[in-house]
Design a protein around this motif. Structure first.
Motif, PDB file in Angstrom:
ATOM      1  N   PHE A 863      11.069  65.603-105.429  1.00  0.00           N
ATOM      2  CA  PHE A 863      10.253  66.861-105.118  1.00  0.00           C
ATOM      3  C   PHE A 863       9.417  67.164-106.444  1.00  0.00           C
ATOM      4  CE2 PHE A 863      12.973  67.373-101.410  1.00  0.00           C
ATOM      5  CZ  PHE A 863      12.177  68.129-100.433  1.00  0.00           C
ATOM      6  N   TRP A 864       8.111  67.679-106.037  1.00  0.00           N
ATOM      7  CA  TRP A 864       7.082  68.075-107.011  1.00  0.00           C
ATOM      8  C   TRP A 864       6.814  69.402-106.520  1.00  0.00           C
ATOM      9  CZ3 TRP A 864       5.303  67.552-111.698  1.00  0.00           C
ATOM     10  CH2 TRP A 864       4.154  68.099-111.906  1.00  0.00           C
ATOM     11  N   ASP A 865       7.142  70.644-107.309  1.00  0.00           N
ATOM     12  CA  ASP A 865       6.954  72.060-107.119  1.00  0.00           C
ATOM     13  C   ASP A 865       5.844  72.475-108.120  1.00  0.00           C
ATOM     14  OD1 ASP A 865       9.401  73.333-105.090  1.00  0.00           O
ATOM     15  OD2 ASP A 865       9.879  71.502-106.222  1.00  0.00           O
ATOM     16  N   GLU A 866       5.006  73.453-107.403  1.00  0.00           N
ATOM     17  CA  GLU A 866       4.008  74.022-108.077  1.00  0.00           C
ATOM     18  C   GLU A 866       3.952  75.266-107.574  1.00  0.00           C
ATOM     19  OE1 GLU A 866      -0.025  72.773-108.630  1.00  0.00           O
ATOM     20  OE2 GLU A 866       0.543  70.532-109.110  1.00  0.00           O
ATOM     21  N   SER A 867       3.364  76.244-107.964  1.00  0.00           N
ATOM     22  CA  SER A 867       3.378  77.542-107.922  1.00  0.00           C
ATOM     23  C   SER A 867       3.062  78.164-106.471  1.00  0.00           C
ATOM     24  CB  SER A 867       2.371  78.414-108.688  1.00  0.00           C
ATOM     25  OG  SER A 867       1.002  78.091-108.601  1.00  0.00           O
ATOM     26  N   ASN A 868       2.155  77.405-106.020  1.00  0.00           N
ATOM     27  CA  ASN A 868       1.855  77.643-104.334  1.00  0.00           C
ATOM     28  C   ASN A 868       2.133  76.509-103.323  1.00  0.00           C
ATOM     29  OD1 ASN A 868      -0.164  76.072-105.385  1.00  0.00           O
ATOM     30  ND2 ASN A 868      -1.708  77.311-104.501  1.00  0.00           N
ATOM     31  N   TRP A 869       2.908  75.429-103.874  1.00  0.00           N
ATOM     32  CA  TRP A 869       3.029  74.347-102.946  1.00  0.00           C
ATOM     33  C   TRP A 869       4.147  73.443-103.352  1.00  0.00           C
ATOM     34  CZ3 TRP A 869       2.099  69.070-103.971  1.00  0.00           C
ATOM     35  CH2 TRP A 869       1.478  68.851-105.191  1.00  0.00           C
ATOM     36  N   TYR A 870       4.589  72.737-102.393  1.00  0.00           N
ATOM     37  CA  TYR A 870       5.681  71.512-103.006  1.00  0.00           C
ATOM     38  C   TYR A 870       5.588  70.420-102.115  1.00  0.00           C
ATOM     39  CZ  TYR A 870       8.567  72.921 -98.886  1.00  0.00           C
ATOM     40  OH  TYR A 870       9.043  72.999 -97.540  1.00  0.00           O
ATOM     41  N   TYR A 922       3.316  74.886 -98.140  1.00  0.00           N
ATOM     42  CA  TYR A 922       2.098  75.664 -99.024  1.00  0.00           C
ATOM     43  C   TYR A 922       2.535  77.040 -98.876  1.00  0.00           C
ATOM     44  CZ  TYR A 922      -2.271  76.752-100.812  1.00  0.00           C
ATOM     45  OH  TYR A 922      -3.340  77.016-101.897  1.00  0.00           O
ATOM     46  N   PHE A 923       2.393  77.876 -99.917  1.00  0.00           N
ATOM     47  CA  PHE A 923       2.632  79.386-100.196  1.00  0.00           C
ATOM     48  C   PHE A 923       1.369  79.995-100.104  1.00  0.00           C
ATOM     49  CE2 PHE A 923       6.357  77.067-101.712  1.00  0.00           C
ATOM     50  CZ  PHE A 923       7.303  77.361-100.860  1.00  0.00           C
ATOM     51  N   PHE A 924       1.115  80.938 -99.337  1.00  0.00           N
ATOM     52  CA  PHE A 924       0.179  81.825 -99.250  1.00  0.00           C
ATOM     53  C   PHE A 924       0.503  83.081-100.215  1.00  0.00           C
ATOM     54  CE2 PHE A 924      -0.945  79.273 -96.013  1.00  0.00           C
ATOM     55  CZ  PHE A 924      -2.114  78.635 -96.104  1.00  0.00           C
ATOM     56  N   ASP A 925      -0.183  84.168 -99.983  1.00  0.00           N
ATOM     57  CA  ASP A 925       0.043  85.593-100.472  1.00  0.00           C
ATOM     58  C   ASP A 925       1.298  86.176 -99.858  1.00  0.00           C
ATOM     59  OD1 ASP A 925       0.120  87.753-102.019  1.00  0.00           O
ATOM     60  OD2 ASP A 925      -1.499  89.022-100.965  1.00  0.00           O
ATOM     61  N   LYS A 926       1.218  85.939 -98.572  1.00  0.00           N
ATOM     62  CA  LYS A 926       2.416  86.644 -97.886  1.00  0.00           C
ATOM     63  C   LYS A 926       2.613  85.648 -96.585  1.00  0.00           C
ATOM     64  CE  LYS A 926       1.298  91.552 -98.557  1.00  0.00           C
ATOM     65  NZ  LYS A 926       1.191  92.857 -97.548  1.00  0.00           N
ATOM     66  N   ALA A 927       2.503  84.566 -96.878  1.00  0.00           N
ATOM     67  CA  ALA A 927       2.727  83.655 -95.818  1.00  0.00           C
ATOM     68  C   ALA A 927       2.943  82.471 -96.347  1.00  0.00           C
ATOM     69  CB  ALA A 927       1.719  83.456 -94.515  1.00  0.00           C
ATOM     70  N   SER A 928       3.684  81.175 -95.615  1.00  0.00           N
ATOM     71  CA  SER A 928       4.101  80.163 -95.837  1.00  0.00           C
ATOM     72  C   SER A 928       3.795  79.098 -94.759  1.00  0.00           C
ATOM     73  CB  SER A 928       5.086  79.792 -96.717  1.00  0.00           C
ATOM     74  OG  SER A 928       6.320  80.096 -95.677  1.00  0.00           O
ATOM     75  N   ILE A 929       3.641  77.771 -94.915  1.00  0.00           N
ATOM     76  CA  ILE A 929       3.826  76.896 -94.060  1.00  0.00           C
ATOM     77  C   ILE A 929       4.286  75.700 -94.449  1.00  0.00           C
ATOM     78  CG2 ILE A 929       1.332  75.995 -94.380  1.00  0.00           C
ATOM     79  CD1 ILE A 929       1.222  75.243 -91.349  1.00  0.00           C
ATOM     80  N   ASN A 930       5.246  75.102 -93.578  1.00  0.00           N
ATOM     81  CA  ASN A 930       6.109  73.799 -93.993  1.00  0.00           C
ATOM     82  C   ASN A 930       6.059  72.724 -93.122  1.00  0.00           C
ATOM     83  OD1 ASN A 930       7.640  76.627 -94.880  1.00  0.00           O
ATOM     84  ND2 ASN A 930       8.062  75.085 -96.450  1.00  0.00           N
ATOM     85  N   LEU A 931       6.107  71.805 -93.388  1.00  0.00           N
ATOM     86  CA  LEU A 931       6.087  70.399 -92.533  1.00  0.00           C
ATOM     87  C   LEU A 931       7.319  69.493 -93.016  1.00  0.00           C
ATOM     88  CD1 LEU A 931       4.993  68.760 -90.207  1.00  0.00           C
ATOM     89  CD2 LEU A 931       3.492  67.828 -91.926  1.00  0.00           C
ATOM     90  N   THR A 932       8.120  69.035 -91.835  1.00  0.00           N
ATOM     91  CA  THR A 932       9.031  68.132 -92.335  1.00  0.00           C
ATOM     92  C   THR A 932       8.960  66.891 -91.225  1.00  0.00           C
ATOM     93  OG1 THR A 932      10.719  69.378 -91.042  1.00  0.00           O
ATOM     94  CG2 THR A 932      10.688  69.727 -93.444  1.00  0.00           C
TER      95      THR A 932
END
Length: 971
Positions: A863-870, A922-932
């Motif tokens: 996994f690669w993690d950054e502050s607003n996405w992985y 991907y992480f927004f200010d108050k939201a996130s979206i994930n795809l698997t």
């Protein structure tokens, strides 16, 4: 407590803390470990991370997994994959031996769900009232995923700490607490195939300060569509043409009624005729057409946690309710005679639907024999072979409730806590289709069924039928397909048997933990406690689904098995646990627990664990413990359970020669199971030796050898009973087993033949081989074997042993870069051996590498993690293992040999299988979206001839590529 580099690395690898800087993680981890209780010990504030092999699924892992149910989440662990212990709704069915529809269980090390203790926040949860076979288990589908913070898995014997059922270990679901804010999460998933296996999950959580305390509310909703075998090309058709059943939806004429001695196919067979090993052509049935690989499931749950401090006291309460609804489908039920023997009779007029030429040809090839009808008439007709056309359809609803409320505080230098627990599971099952009353059905095919569902009255003086209510219906014709009037007559014979169960746990516990005394310039830390628990269970089918001796053990309906059980027990236990620093590098954990049960007595279980740290980067660890599993309430309290028991012809050659024509296949018969109040507890001894090494603060490597010796397993053993019957006449019965006795039921006519000494089957000293030869000469049966009748009566007993050993390897590395973090993980389990005694034999069989028991299971991720996405990839691997060839029929073996599927020893392997999951978030200010995306490369499950499905649904799945999209919003 010292936070060594190894401890910090292991804590980070377990993912207990959120993703922040590594320095902050280590600091926060130290604080967390000081105040939390880790699964496997009741002592708080002690660094046990390195001294025991604990697997943790963190909140971050749950998020990245894309799981929408607890079973989906747990099935990713190597300790749970492999073997036949874990199950989901893909194995559900209509009988009491099946997995209850809509329910699922997690099993460690393949030792069975009843050998894995399931906890929530360290306390028990009520088992499902509907057992899987005779094993009670906790339905993990009833646990709300939205409320789970993390899952801790200790795959070692833990009865010294937790009491019964922790033979293979403990799975502890830790709920969220002190949550602030609100979040809504929605997940939609489906396959990329043209069929619709869509699922929708909605989760809501809210937390805030309320009345001076912390309140958290949560709610879950999940809805999943069905998935059928006909939805995929590789499961739509049978893998072997010879894997057919004679019991077709379009009837064949039974070979007893055919002058040529072979079955005769119905002229209206909707599929091409199949040529059998006897050269006859029949209308065959394959189960693929009625196989649901996953049943539809809907679940809802809601609950709360509340924590509040009153001075020096802290009050904690957690509560949840859940409701699961599911529908299970099983192959249509076989149609038998009223006494449950093969070949029901049809009136000769049933053939009048065919043109004269076909009808006359059929009649010329038939014996027409007299048969008695339910109303008391004697008609002339012929026998047929068939099953109903409608799959057995079972709807089930399970309601679960759990309430735990407790107080904690300090008394001098000791921390204490006490709580009461109420946990309940209620299930209701109803057969809504495909289940028919045996008496009404036979009345229908004789033209004796009334429109109100009653059987007509017969006046022998006037040779007439009359109905006291309603009107007399016409004759139901099993050979007439697709006729609305004919089907309406059959519908009158349908019944909707029910089954209702309730399982309840009442509990109270008290625990103390604190520093016991100074020792070696350090402190011996300790925990002491006691627990009182009351367990109750009932499992009651409707009267028409119960077997009763006064009704010749006949269940009123065909194709619906169920159990009647009722039991309760009271248990109390007391434990003590010590953490002893022998030297600065050598530490020891001692634990012991005594449990006393009202129904079978007491048991004491100790544990010794040692950890040695020659360097702050390395820990060597070892543990020894005993564990036990009390006989489940279902096993102790079964009054009479109708089911199908298998006997293994390959396990005992004498049994194979007498009952299987010498073949080594697996066969099944209708049996009645009785509970046994004299059952002993299953016992287990476990050993674990390993090490943890951390070359850097960002890297950890653990390697552990483990072994379980499990004795006194509880089950019924049909193979053993058949073996006993060879020399023990007391368990041989011509006809039904008498009330109050146990044993094997043989064709009533078998007592008409004797051995060379003039002894019958029921006489002590009779030679069964000679009786078999005499039976073949006398009855000329199709199969040269002793003819088993029905409803053999078996008693649950402590029948077996198993020894399992293996190695777990875990590697975790996190590399920090300026822009993000690279994480690499590997979890692998290798089974060195899985030995179990064969049923009915002292011979030991090796399961590791055999059918459904892959020797090597692994999960690897990057996994690669950054502050607003992985972004990441996870690979799941299961090694090859032997196909279930030995238990196939002779005709199936002939077909496999003809197509060259077998090796020189007549065996084959189910290929290794690797699938890849892609994850992106991907992480927004108050939201996130994930795809698997699961099974990214659309790998078909490996071909398995030993399964009627054509693949192993325990270790593999037939979905192909699936995806899930998750959207979360924080308020």
């Amino acid at each position: 407590m010292k936070m060594t580099k190894l401890s910090a690395a292991i804590v980070l690898s377990l993912g207990i803390v959120p993703s922040v800087s590594l320095a902050q993680q280590a600091e926060q981890a130290a604080k967390d470990v000081e105040r939390i209780e880790i699964t496997g010990s009741h002592i708080k504030g002690v660094d046990l991370e390195g001294s025991q092999s604990l697997t943790v699924i963190s909140a971050e892992d749950i998020k990245k997994s894309g799981a929408t149910t607890v079973f989906e989440l747990m099935s990713t662990l190597t300790q749970i994959r492999g073997g036949e212990g874990s199950f989901s709704t893909s194995q559900s069915g209509a009988t009491s031996t099946s997995t209850p529809a809509g329910q699922a269980a997690a099993s460690l090390r393949g030792l069975g769900p009843a050998s894995t203790l399931t906890l929530i926040n360290g306390r028990r949860i009520a088992a499902s009232s509907f057992a899987s076979g005779t094993q009670n288990f906790v339905d993990i589908n009833s646990i709300p995923l939205a409320a789970i913070e993390r899952v801790e898995v200790l795959a070692n014997g833990a009865s010294a700490t937790y009491g019964a059922d922790a033979v293979a270990g403990v799975i502890n679901y830790i709920l969220k607490k002190d949550y602030q804010g609100a979040a809504l999460n929605a997940v939609y998933g489906n396959s990329t195939a043209s069929s619709d296996e869509g699922s929708l999950s909605l989760n809501f959580i809210w937390g805030d300060k309320v009345a001076g305390g912390n309140l958290m509310l949560f709610a879950d909703y999940y809805d999943r569509n069905a998935f059928r075998a006909t939805d995929r090309a590789y499961t739509r058709d049978p893998v072997l043409q010879s894997s057919y059943s004679y019991l077709s939806k379009t009837p064949n004429i039974y070979y007893y009624s055919a002058r040529g001695g072979n079955e005769i196919a119905s002229p209206d067979c909707a599929t091409p005729l199949v040529t059998t090993e006897y050269g006859e052509q029949i209308c065959a049935y394959y189960g693929n057409q009625d196989d649901w690989l996953e049943t539809p499931l809907q679940s809802q749950s809601a609950g709360f946690t509340y924590n509040k401090q009153f001075g020096d006291l802290v009050w904690k309460t957690d509560f949840f309710l859940s409701r699961n609804k599911s529908t299970s489908y099983s192959t249509p039920a076989p149609i038998n005679q009223i006494d449950d023997s093969e070949g029901p009779f049809a009136n000769e007029s049933a053939l009048d639907i065919y043109p004269d030429g076909i009808r006359d040809e059929l009649l010329d090839n038939l014996y027409l024999d007299p048969f008695d009808t339910p109303a008391g008439r004697t008609l002339y007709g012929f026998q047929f072979d068939a099953r109903f056309s409608t799959p057995r359809t079972i709807e089930i609803q399970t309601d679960a409730l759990r309430l735990v409320s407790g107080l904690s505080g300090a008394l001098d230098d000791w921390d204490w806590e006490s709580a009461v627990t109420l946990s309940k599971s209620e299930s209701d099952q109803v057969a809504v289709g495909g289940v028919y009353n045996r008496y009404k059905y036979h009345a229908a095919i004789a033209g004796e069924l009334c429109s109100d569902g009653n059987i007509a009255n017969y006046d022998s003086d006037t040779d007439s039928l009359s109905c006291s209510g309603g009107s007399l219906l016409g004759m139901y014709n099993p050979f007439l397909m697709g006729d609305a009037d004919n089907e309406s007559i059959l519908a009158t014979a349908q019944e909707m048997p029910t089954r209702t169960g309730q399982s309840t746990v009442y509990g109270w516990d008290l625990r103390f933990t604190g520093d016991l005394m100074n020792f070696n310039d350090d402190i011996i830390r300790s925990a002491f406690g006691m627990e009182v628990r009351r367990e109750e269970i009932t499992d009651v089918p409707s009267l028409n689904a119960q077997a009763r001796f006064d009704n010749a053990y006949l269940v009123d309906v065909m194709g619906f098995g169920s159990s009647l059980s009722e039991a309760d027990r009271t248990q109390w236990g007391a434990f003590a646990e010590l953490y002893v620093p022998l030297t600065a590098q050598l530490e020891m954990q001692l634990a012991g627990r005594y449990d006393r049960y009202s129904d079978f007595g007491g048991t004491f279980n100790p544990k010794v664990a040692i950890s040695y740290r020659p360097h702050e980067d390395l820990v060597l660890r070892a543990s020894w413990a005993t564990s036990f599993r009390a006989p489940s309430l279902t096993q102790a309290g079964v009054k009479l359970r109708t089911t199908t028991a298998s006997f293994d012809c390959s396990a005992n050659q004498a049994v194979a020669d007498l009952y299987c024509e010498g073949y080594g296949d697996l066969r099944g018969n209708n049996v009645l199971e009785l509970g046994n109040p004299n059952l002993q507890a299953e016992e287990s001894e476990s050993v674990s030796v390993g090490f943890g090494y951390s070359p850097t603060a960002n890297t950890s490597i653990t390697l552990d050898y483990w072994r379980f010796d499990h004795e006194k397993l509880v089950d019924t053993d049909m193979t053993a009973m058949l073996d006993r019957a060879i020399t023990d006449a007391s368990v041989r019965h011509c006809g039904l087993v008498p009330d109050g006795e146990i044993g094997i039921s043989y064709d009533p006519d078998m007592c008409d033949v004797t051995d060379s000494q003039g002894l019958t089957l029921e006489d002590q000293g009779a030679n069964l081989s000679e009786i078999l030869d005499a039976w073949v000469d006398y009855a000329d049966p199709r199969y040269a074997e002793l003819d088993l009748y029905r409803d053999h009566v078996l008693v649950l007993d402590n029948t077996g042993t198993q020894t399992v050993s293996g190695v777990d390897l875990r590697f975790d590395h996190r590399q920090q870069f300026a822009s993000g973090t690279l994480s690499i993980k590997l979890d692998a389990t290798h089974y060195i051996s899985f030995e179990r005694n064969k049923p009915g034999s002292d011979a030991i069989e090796e399961l590791a590498g055999s059918w459904r028991y892959p020797q090597n299971i692994a999960t690897a991720s990057v996994f690669w993690d950054e502050s607003n996405w992985y972004a990441g990839l996870t690979a799941y691997y299961a090694s090859a293992y032997q196909d279930d060839i030995d238990r196939l029929r002779g005709r199936e073996l002939d077909e496999l040999d003809a197509i060259g599927a077998l090796d020189g020893e007549g065996q084959r392997e189910v290929a290794a299988w690797t699938t890849v999951r892609a994850s992106l978030g991907y992480f927004f200010d108050k939201a996130s979206i994930n795809l698997t995306i699961d099974n990214l490369f659309d790998r078909e499950p490996p071909l398995a001839y030993g399964s009627a499905r054509g693949f192993d649904s325990i270790n593999h799945n037939a979905y192909g590529t699936t995806y899930k999209v998750s959207v979360s919003y924080q308020f």
